[in-house]
Enzyme design. Structure first.
Site, PDB file in Angstrom:
ATOM      1  N   ASP A  76       0.841  -1.199   0.000  1.00 21.68           N
ATOM      2  CA  ASP A  76       0.000   0.000   0.000  1.00 21.68           C
ATOM      3  C   ASP A  76       0.880   1.254   0.000  1.00 21.68           C
ATOM      4  OD1 ASP A  76       0.871  -0.153   2.610  1.00 21.68           O
ATOM      5  OD2 ASP A  76      -1.122   0.020   3.520  1.00 21.68           O
ATOM      6  N   SER A  77       2.214   1.067  -0.021  1.00 23.99           N
ATOM      7  CA  SER A  77       3.127   2.192  -0.300  1.00 23.99           C
ATOM      8  C   SER A  77       2.785   2.822  -1.642  1.00 23.99           C
ATOM      9  CB  SER A  77       4.585   1.711  -0.290  1.00 23.99           C
ATOM     10  OG  SER A  77       4.759   0.603  -1.143  1.00 23.99           O
TER      11      SER A  77
ATOM     12  N   GLU B   5      -0.955  -5.208   8.811  1.00 22.95           N
ATOM     13  CA  GLU B   5      -0.211  -4.577   9.902  1.00 22.95           C
ATOM     14  C   GLU B   5      -0.810  -5.084  11.200  1.00 22.95           C
ATOM     15  OE1 GLU B   5       0.285  -0.357   9.161  1.00 22.95           O
ATOM     16  OE2 GLU B   5       0.952  -0.767   7.117  1.00 22.95           O
TER      17      GLU B   5
ATOM     18  N   GLU C  36       9.431  -3.934  10.157  1.00 29.34           N
ATOM     19  CA  GLU C  36       9.814  -2.646   9.553  1.00 29.34           C
ATOM     20  C   GLU C  36      10.421  -1.733  10.612  1.00 29.34           C
ATOM     21  OE1 GLU C  36       6.910  -0.791   7.020  1.00 29.34           O
ATOM     22  OE2 GLU C  36       8.105   1.031   6.821  1.00 29.34           O
TER      23      GLU C  36
ATOM     24  N   ASP D 122      -0.836  -6.173   0.158  1.00 30.03           N
ATOM     25  CA  ASP D 122      -1.260  -5.560   1.422  1.00 30.03           C
ATOM     26  C   ASP D 122      -2.770  -5.478   1.518  1.00 30.03           C
ATOM     27  OD1 ASP D 122       0.933  -4.926   3.015  1.00 30.03           O
ATOM     28  OD2 ASP D 122       1.364  -3.084   1.901  1.00 30.03           O
TER      29      ASP D 122
END
Ligand code: KIV
Length: 279
Positions: A60-61, A130, A197, A99
């Site tokens: 989703d970056s 996440e 991360e 993601d």
């Protein structure tokens, strides 16, 4: 349908069989580093495949590097499905992970419905979310439905408005212990991979040694089972200051293809990440 089936069977017997969770587990066991990169379209996906990337993430970056937002929060399921389907059409060997975007997994049932979309419409083989203690039920629910899951720990970009920015996580002993506990709990709940991360290198190594599933790091030091970076960062396409952990592989490369191949080689040999990329 028949054509797709035969294509899959042929590629399984070729000298470049598709990467699966079994392949990744073997790589962890044998100490072979797993080279991962993000991609958002079919053309770059094909370059990553040709360069020997093992795992491709439709991150989703894309909200930041494709859409120009300051965070990943505006990314929707429709955006993810669109880019994932494009990437999937460019790949044959790498394992494809996607993601689950902001608030698309706020209940186990919603996570399952959105995972199904990314697999059926987008062609993904694994979903990343996440994670933390609040997601163990969701991970267990997806695992019960035989969905491959990657649990993302450490810096969680979807939470930046709550956590106060893009910061290294797990520096204090208590936070490091919590993250180790979370990684164990998520593995026990059925996570097939963990992504870390922006955590200190020592914590990256201790989590990797503590769990059986592969651990992929981004700014988590050299002790993880594999590395991932944002493709546009390694190709020096993103404007402005880059995170400390990234490296410009275009520097000294004649083409994007050569830069990606150098990244794969640097991950496999352990040359990347170097001490200057670590926390
Ligand atoms: O969205 C993304 O690209 C990611 C990577 C930074 C790991 O989650």
């Amino acid at each position: 349908m028949l054509k797709a089936m035969y294509t899959h069977l042929q590629s399984r017997d070729s000298d470049r069989p598709p990467v699966t969770l079994t392949t990744l587990a073997q790589m962890k066991h044998q100490g072979e580093k797993i080279a991962c990169l993000t991609a958002y379209d079919a053309s770059f996906a094909a370059l990553l495949d040709a360069a020997g990337v093992d795992v491709v993430l439709v991150g989703d970056s894309l909200g930041m590097v494709i859409q120009g937002h300051d965070t990943t929060v505006p990314v929707t399921m429709d955006h993810m499905v669109y880019h994932c389907a494009a990437v999937s059409r460019g790949l044959s060997r790498p394992f494809l992970m996607a993601d689950l975007p902001f608030m698309s997994y706020s209940s186990p049932e919603l996570a399952l419905a959105n995972a199904v979309r990314l697999m059926q419409e987008g062609g993904a083989s694994m979903l990343k979310l996440e994670s933390g203690p609040g997601q163990t039920d969701t991970v267990a629910y997806l695992a019960r439905h035989d969905i491959a899951v990657c649990a993302h720990l450490g810096l969680k970009p979807q939470s930046v408005h709550k956590t106060g920015g893009f910061r290294v996580q797990g520096r204090e002993d208590a936070a490091a212990e919590r993250m180790l506990r979370d990684a164990r709990a998520l593995e026990a709940a059925g996570a097939d991979m963990v992504l870390l991360e922006c955590v200190p290198a020592a914590l990256g190594r201790s989590i990797t040694e503590a769990i059986r599933v592969p651990v992929i790091g981004i700014g988590a030091g050299p002790g993880t089972d594999g590395q991932i970076l944002v493709l546009y960062d390694i190709l020096d396409l993103t404007p402005g200051r880059k995170p400390r952990f990234t490296r410009n592989f275009m520097d000294g490369s004649a083409s994007p293809q050569a830069a990606i191949a150098r990244y794969v080689q640097a991950v496999k040999s352990g040359e990347y990440p170097a001490p200057e990329h670590c926390f």
